[in-house]
Structures are given as structure tokens and as C-alpha cells.
Design a protein around this motif. Structure first.
Motif, mmCIF file in Angstrom:
data_model
loop_
_atom_site.group_PDB
_atom_site.id
_atom_site.type_symbol
_atom_site.label_atom_id
_atom_site.label_comp_id
_atom_site.label_asym_id
_atom_site.label_seq_id
_atom_site.Cartn_x
_atom_site.Cartn_y
_atom_site.Cartn_z
ATOM 1 N N ALA A 93 77.848 28.097 55.373
ATOM 2 C CA ALA A 93 79.271 27.787 55.329
ATOM 3 C C ALA A 93 80.024 28.703 54.356
ATOM 4 O O ALA A 93 81.053 29.007 54.652
ATOM 5 C CB ALA A 93 79.166 26.362 55.085
ATOM 6 N N ASN A 94 79.148 29.115 53.346
ATOM 7 C CA ASN A 94 79.891 29.846 52.296
ATOM 8 C C ASN A 94 79.745 31.259 52.371
ATOM 9 O O ASN A 94 80.336 31.991 51.682
ATOM 10 C CB ASN A 94 79.602 29.575 50.812
ATOM 11 N N LEU A 95 79.155 31.810 53.574
ATOM 12 C CA LEU A 95 78.865 33.439 53.812
ATOM 13 C C LEU A 95 78.371 34.110 52.666
ATOM 14 O O LEU A 95 78.993 35.077 52.170
ATOM 15 C CB LEU A 95 80.164 33.869 54.514
ATOM 16 N N PRO A 96 77.435 33.603 51.905
ATOM 17 C CA PRO A 96 76.679 34.328 50.840
ATOM 18 C C PRO A 96 76.197 35.493 51.208
ATOM 19 O O PRO A 96 76.029 35.879 52.467
ATOM 20 C CB PRO A 96 75.785 33.385 50.289
ATOM 21 N N PHE A 97 76.050 36.332 50.172
ATOM 22 C CA PHE A 97 75.235 37.616 50.423
ATOM 23 C C PHE A 97 73.577 37.625 49.774
ATOM 24 O O PHE A 97 73.523 36.984 48.731
ATOM 25 C CB PHE A 97 75.851 38.874 49.664
ATOM 26 N N VAL A 98 72.777 38.353 50.161
ATOM 27 C CA VAL A 98 71.665 38.556 49.819
ATOM 28 C C VAL A 98 71.794 39.952 49.183
ATOM 29 O O VAL A 98 72.186 41.112 49.628
ATOM 30 C CB VAL A 98 70.281 38.684 50.827
ATOM 31 N N VAL A 99 71.602 40.318 47.850
ATOM 32 C CA VAL A 99 71.593 41.386 47.054
ATOM 33 C C VAL A 99 70.390 41.798 46.287
ATOM 34 O O VAL A 99 69.540 40.860 46.222
ATOM 35 C CB VAL A 99 72.771 41.319 46.103
ATOM 36 N N GLY A 100 70.373 43.352 46.259
ATOM 37 C CA GLY A 100 69.168 43.627 45.381
ATOM 38 C C GLY A 100 69.835 43.681 44.050
ATOM 39 O O GLY A 100 70.940 44.014 43.701
ATOM 40 N N ALA A 101 69.068 43.289 42.952
ATOM 41 C CA ALA A 101 69.411 43.244 41.598
ATOM 42 C C ALA A 101 68.347 43.514 40.556
ATOM 43 O O ALA A 101 67.195 43.421 40.864
ATOM 44 C CB ALA A 101 70.121 41.847 41.148
ATOM 45 N N ILE A 102 68.662 44.186 39.558
ATOM 46 C CA ILE A 102 67.715 44.405 38.411
ATOM 47 C C ILE A 102 67.962 43.527 37.245
ATOM 48 O O ILE A 102 69.038 43.515 36.842
ATOM 49 C CB ILE A 102 67.726 45.803 38.082
ATOM 50 N N ASP A 103 66.887 42.859 36.766
ATOM 51 C CA ASP A 103 67.073 42.103 35.739
ATOM 52 C C ASP A 103 67.358 42.677 34.390
ATOM 53 O O ASP A 103 66.577 44.046 34.040
ATOM 54 C CB ASP A 103 65.594 41.386 35.265
ATOM 55 N N LYS A 104 68.391 42.386 33.548
ATOM 56 C CA LYS A 104 68.632 43.160 32.223
ATOM 57 C C LYS A 104 67.777 43.317 31.378
ATOM 58 O O LYS A 104 67.544 44.301 30.660
ATOM 59 C CB LYS A 104 69.901 42.665 31.808
ATOM 60 N N THR A 105 66.770 42.166 31.097
ATOM 61 C CA THR A 105 65.731 42.176 30.233
ATOM 62 C C THR A 105 64.481 43.069 30.698
ATOM 63 O O THR A 105 63.923 43.779 29.850
ATOM 64 C CB THR A 105 65.500 40.776 29.715
ATOM 65 N N THR A 106 63.981 42.496 31.829
ATOM 66 C CA THR A 106 62.799 42.908 32.206
ATOM 67 C C THR A 106 62.735 44.314 33.284
ATOM 68 O O THR A 106 61.635 44.796 33.096
ATOM 69 C CB THR A 106 62.094 41.903 33.022
ATOM 70 N N HIS A 107 63.982 44.528 33.531
ATOM 71 C CA HIS A 107 64.030 45.495 34.543
ATOM 72 C C HIS A 107 63.434 45.704 35.665
ATOM 73 O O HIS A 107 63.076 46.450 36.410
ATOM 74 C CB HIS A 107 63.491 47.083 33.905
ATOM 75 N N GLU A 108 62.935 44.352 36.089
ATOM 76 C CA GLU A 108 62.322 43.988 37.495
ATOM 77 C C GLU A 108 63.456 43.865 38.425
ATOM 78 O O GLU A 108 64.459 43.230 38.296
ATOM 79 C CB GLU A 108 61.574 42.586 37.266
ATOM 80 N N ARG A 109 62.905 44.328 39.685
ATOM 81 C CA ARG A 109 64.132 44.571 40.760
ATOM 82 C C ARG A 109 63.646 43.223 41.582
ATOM 83 O O ARG A 109 62.504 42.945 41.792
ATOM 84 C CB ARG A 109 63.795 45.525 41.713
ATOM 85 N N ALA A 110 64.681 42.397 41.991
ATOM 86 C CA ALA A 110 64.588 41.106 43.059
ATOM 87 C C ALA A 110 65.644 40.914 43.803
ATOM 88 O O ALA A 110 66.696 41.586 43.660
ATOM 89 C CB ALA A 110 64.290 39.824 42.201
#
Length: 70
Positions: free
Chosen positions: A26-43
Motif C-alpha cells: 500500500a505504501n509503495l516502499p523501496f528495497v535499497v542496498g545500504a552500508i552500515d555506518k559502523t560495521t561497513h556491512e552491506r545489506a
């Protein structure tokens, strides 16, 4: 971990790409690739925009609580 726990912290991430839009929601969300500021892990994260239809302040808090209580 409970959101009420003293050890709980909300991750700070930097979005680096939009992977796709969830058009069946209903809210038309997005799936984004992002990098954690602390661990630098991508998810991948689901992002709901504040200006989306049916997105109200109490709704955002419910989403945060619900996701972390599972």
C-alpha cells in the motif's frame, strides 16, 4: 533483542542503490542496498517514504517496534 533493552541501538546506514519498488504494498516502499555506518556491512533494507500514502507518524513507530520484536 528487545527495543526496550539498554543495549539496543538503531543502525545508521547509507543507502547506495535502489534495488526495486514493492508495488504490491500500500505504501509503495523501496528495497535499497545500504552500508552500515559502523560495521561497513552491506545489506538490503525496506524503506518507506514519509510522504507515502497512508504513512502516518504512529505507523512508522509501529513498523520499528514490530520489526525488532520478531
Amino acid at each position: 533483542m528487545s527495543i526496550k533493552s539498554k543495549q539496543f541501538t538503531l543502525a545508521q546506514v547509507y543507502a547506495v542503490e535502489v534495488i526495486h519498488e514493492l508495488t504490491d504494498s500500500a505504501n509503495l516502499p523501496f528495497v535499497v542496498g545500504a552500508i552500515d555506518k559502523t560495521t561497513h556491512e552491506r545489506a538490503e533494507y525496506v524503506v518507506k517514504l514519509n510522504a507515502s500514502e497512508r504513512m502516518v507518524p504512529y505507523g512508522r513507530m509501529f513498523e520499528l517496534y514490530y520489526q525488532n520484536s520478531c
